[in-house]
Design a protein around this motif. Sequence first.
Motif, PDB file in Angstrom:
ATOM      1  N   LEU A  83       0.829  -1.208   0.000  1.00 52.42           N
ATOM      2  CA  LEU A  83       0.000   0.000   0.000  1.00 52.42           C
ATOM      3  C   LEU A  83       0.865   1.261   0.000  1.00 52.42           C
ATOM      4  O   LEU A  83       0.538   2.253  -0.656  1.00 52.42           O
ATOM      5  CB  LEU A  83      -0.928   0.001   1.220  1.00 52.42           C
ATOM      6  N   TYR A 101       1.943   1.732  -3.489  1.00 55.59           N
ATOM      7  CA  TYR A 101       0.821   2.181  -4.329  1.00 55.59           C
ATOM      8  C   TYR A 101       0.529   3.672  -4.131  1.00 55.59           C
ATOM      9  O   TYR A 101       0.315   4.414  -5.076  1.00 55.59           O
ATOM     10  CB  TYR A 101      -0.431   1.343  -4.017  1.00 55.59           C
ATOM     11  N   LEU A 102       0.533   4.102  -2.867  1.00 52.29           N
ATOM     12  CA  LEU A 102       0.185   5.498  -2.565  1.00 52.29           C
ATOM     13  C   LEU A 102       1.393   6.426  -2.657  1.00 52.29           C
ATOM     14  O   LEU A 102       1.248   7.636  -2.579  1.00 52.29           O
ATOM     15  CB  LEU A 102      -0.409   5.590  -1.156  1.00 52.29           C
ATOM     16  N   ALA A 155       3.675   6.574  -0.300  1.00 55.89           N
ATOM     17  CA  ALA A 155       3.676   7.136   1.057  1.00 55.89           C
ATOM     18  C   ALA A 155       4.788   6.493   1.867  1.00 55.89           C
ATOM     19  O   ALA A 155       5.187   5.364   1.615  1.00 55.89           O
ATOM     20  CB  ALA A 155       2.333   6.857   1.730  1.00 55.89           C
ATOM     21  N   ILE A 206      -9.688   5.808  -2.025  1.00 52.58           N
ATOM     22  CA  ILE A 206      -8.429   5.148  -2.349  1.00 52.58           C
ATOM     23  C   ILE A 206      -8.294   5.095  -3.879  1.00 52.58           C
ATOM     24  O   ILE A 206      -9.196   4.636  -4.570  1.00 52.58           O
ATOM     25  CB  ILE A 206      -8.282   3.760  -1.681  1.00 52.58           C
ATOM     26  N   LYS A 214      -7.030  10.808  -7.345  1.00 56.48           N
ATOM     27  CA  LYS A 214      -5.849  11.647  -7.505  1.00 56.48           C
ATOM     28  C   LYS A 214      -6.224  13.112  -7.389  1.00 56.48           C
ATOM     29  O   LYS A 214      -7.395  13.488  -7.540  1.00 56.48           O
ATOM     30  CB  LYS A 214      -5.215  11.370  -8.859  1.00 56.48           C
ATOM     31  N   LYS A 245      -1.311  13.577  -7.777  1.00 60.33           N
ATOM     32  CA  LYS A 245      -0.853  12.875  -6.569  1.00 60.33           C
ATOM     33  C   LYS A 245      -2.011  12.114  -5.928  1.00 60.33           C
ATOM     34  O   LYS A 245      -3.157  12.515  -6.029  1.00 60.33           O
ATOM     35  CB  LYS A 245      -0.306  13.874  -5.542  1.00 60.33           C
ATOM     36  N   MET A 246      -1.689  11.015  -5.238  1.00 60.96           N
ATOM     37  CA  MET A 246      -2.727  10.212  -4.603  1.00 60.96           C
ATOM     38  C   MET A 246      -3.345  10.929  -3.401  1.00 60.96           C
ATOM     39  O   MET A 246      -2.619  11.507  -2.575  1.00 60.96           O
ATOM     40  CB  MET A 246      -2.117   8.908  -4.083  1.00 60.96           C
ATOM     41  N   GLY A 253      -4.447  11.022   0.226  1.00 64.13           N
ATOM     42  CA  GLY A 253      -3.862  10.267   1.332  1.00 64.13           C
ATOM     43  C   GLY A 253      -2.419  10.664   1.609  1.00 64.13           C
ATOM     44  O   GLY A 253      -1.865  10.314   2.641  1.00 64.13           O
ATOM     45  N   VAL A 301      -2.195   6.706   7.002  1.00 63.97           N
ATOM     46  CA  VAL A 301      -1.077   6.945   6.089  1.00 63.97           C
ATOM     47  C   VAL A 301      -0.442   8.289   6.438  1.00 63.97           C
ATOM     48  O   VAL A 301      -1.161   9.267   6.672  1.00 63.97           O
ATOM     49  CB  VAL A 301      -1.604   6.975   4.633  1.00 63.97           C
TER      50      VAL A 301
END
Length: 395
Positions: free
Chosen positions: A45, A48-49, A51, A162, A165, A169-170, A172, A198
């Motif tokens: 995750l 993916y993010l 982060a 989730i 964008k 940017k994501m 979160g 997150v």
Amino acid sequence: MKVNFFDVKRQYDLIKDEINNRIIEIVESGAYVNGPAVKDLERDLAKYLNAKHVITVGNGTDALEIALKSIDIKPGDEVITTPFSFFATSEAIAIVGATPVFVDIDESNLTIDVKRIEEKITSKTKAILPVHIFGAAANMDEIMQLAKKYKLHVIEDAAQAIGTKYHGKMAGVLGDIACFSFYPTKNLGCYGDGGMIVTNDDKLASIVKALKVHGAGKDGCLARELLTGIKEEINNNEQVSDLYDPYKYYNYLIGYNSRLDSIQAGILDIKLKHLEEYNNRRREIAKKYNQGLMHINEISIPLYNEENSYHQFVILTSQKEALIKYMNDNGVGCANFYPVPLHLQKAFDYLNYHEGDLKIAEKICKQTVCLPIFPELTEKEINYVIEKVKEFFEV
Ligand SMILES: *Cc1c(COP(=O)(O)O)cnc(C)c1O
């Protein structure tokens, strides 16, 4: 024809073998809590993010509560938020003893209206808690600018977002800390309850890690120092081993028991690989609804936007009740998100808000109809939904 508002079983049927095998593998492994499956998911995750820290917790509501505690929100503090969300957003603020301060929403995307935030900031304001509602990102650039100016923290409620964008940017990773839910009907849902926090902030990550396990152990000791400035010596001669962690029974903060099960983590990790494909399918369905319905004069549709993850597809109409009934009578499940704005919920009567205080949110609550939107909807079903809405408005 019957079209359910959602049908989580359809997705399971498509990935059944992989999921079943993984569940058995985890059960056989004996690592049911904090096992490798949870670590793998947190790593995937985070990637993916994009982060730095992903910390899984028991559900999205816990995520909000723990995030608020991590920035030291206490009784007497005020947190600015939106009245147009699921109850948990404001409930979490109240549960930690702070006061939710509701700011009306922006009609164009139904998220908090940034232009109205500044007038609500007082000496007690500690944070802003925007919600990316229905998968549409809040206006984060402006929110972050205000937060910087007044030295406030920003917590994103990204439970519905989730894969959303915002300027590429994501959602979160846009504020200081963000909260997600893995409730089964969310865009990434498990087969029970789950959630995550997150953050890119090392300090907040340490506090969150400690709070989710009773403020215990080395994390708890560090978190206590970060929150209170009190430095404790870990005075302990016992040895940590694979079998026994003596630090587990030294507690430094009042925290929570909030964990994601290994089985849920295993399920989520499999579904995460499909998430982009699922969200793109939602975008495709939203585009079809938009094209099919945009010509109806009696409705309006918040702007179609490629960055939205379309947790819900919402149309606004002054004939809300009648449309929902018509759709139901014709076999189409529609939802009524949200019937009551948060400032008028009975649970918040002690805050003394009244009808007319937040006019846009109140008006929107009387107009929203959410149409079925999940990745496994068929073309036939999508067309049927469009046809029935058109039929209702006689176009
Ligand atoms: C679902 C949701 C939550 C709460 O998540 P749970 O996992 O159900 O506790 C919080 N905020 C929003 C906006 C949500 O949609």
